[in-house]
Design a protein around this motif. Sequence first.
Motif, mmCIF file in Angstrom:
data_model
loop_
_atom_site.group_PDB
_atom_site.id
_atom_site.type_symbol
_atom_site.label_atom_id
_atom_site.label_comp_id
_atom_site.label_asym_id
_atom_site.label_seq_id
_atom_site.Cartn_x
_atom_site.Cartn_y
_atom_site.Cartn_z
ATOM 1 N N ARG A 3 0.832 -1.191 0.000
ATOM 2 C CA ARG A 3 0.000 0.000 0.000
ATOM 3 C C ARG A 3 0.870 1.246 0.000
ATOM 4 O O ARG A 3 1.843 1.332 0.738
ATOM 5 N N ALA A 4 0.535 2.200 -0.847
ATOM 6 C CA ALA A 4 1.286 3.450 -0.891
ATOM 7 C C ALA A 4 0.675 4.424 0.107
ATOM 8 O O ALA A 4 -0.523 4.673 0.102
ATOM 9 N N VAL A 5 1.535 4.935 0.976
ATOM 10 C CA VAL A 5 1.059 5.867 1.998
ATOM 11 C C VAL A 5 1.808 7.182 1.852
ATOM 12 O O VAL A 5 3.034 7.218 1.796
ATOM 13 N N LYS A 6 1.059 8.252 1.784
ATOM 14 C CA LYS A 6 1.692 9.570 1.658
ATOM 15 C C LYS A 6 2.013 10.096 3.050
ATOM 16 O O LYS A 6 1.145 10.167 3.919
ATOM 17 N N THR A 7 3.272 10.491 3.206
ATOM 18 C CA THR A 7 3.675 11.022 4.501
ATOM 19 C C THR A 7 3.340 12.502 4.565
ATOM 20 O O THR A 7 2.993 13.128 3.564
ATOM 21 N N TRP A 29 6.043 9.544 -0.797
ATOM 22 C CA TRP A 29 5.277 8.303 -0.790
ATOM 23 C C TRP A 29 6.091 7.191 -0.153
ATOM 24 O O TRP A 29 7.258 7.001 -0.476
ATOM 25 N N LYS A 30 5.451 6.493 0.719
ATOM 26 C CA LYS A 30 6.092 5.360 1.368
ATOM 27 C C LYS A 30 5.287 4.113 1.045
ATOM 28 O O LYS A 30 4.069 4.164 0.915
ATOM 29 N N PHE A 31 5.990 3.003 0.902
ATOM 30 C CA PHE A 31 5.281 1.758 0.632
ATOM 31 C C PHE A 31 5.289 0.874 1.866
ATOM 32 O O PHE A 31 6.335 0.607 2.436
#
Length: 62
Positions: free
Chosen positions: A34-38, A43-45
């Motif tokens: 899942r790609a999570v925006k900090t 973008w962090k995976f």
Amino acid sequence: MAKKQSFMDKTQKKKNARTCPVCEGEIQFVKHVRAVKTEAGAWKFRTVNTGICKCNEKEVYK
Ligand SMILES: [Zn+2]
């Protein structure tokens, strides 16, 4: 005897596969990235273990 056997079947099925109480389908556990925006905008995976059944498979396999 017959009752005892069906009870055994149910217990074994529970061990091997989880069943969703909503759709009564089998829940499969998959690793889902899942790609999570900090907050900084990057973008962090993240890899999450997701249980997938008919209720949410469309959301996961977009
Ligand atoms: Zn379900």
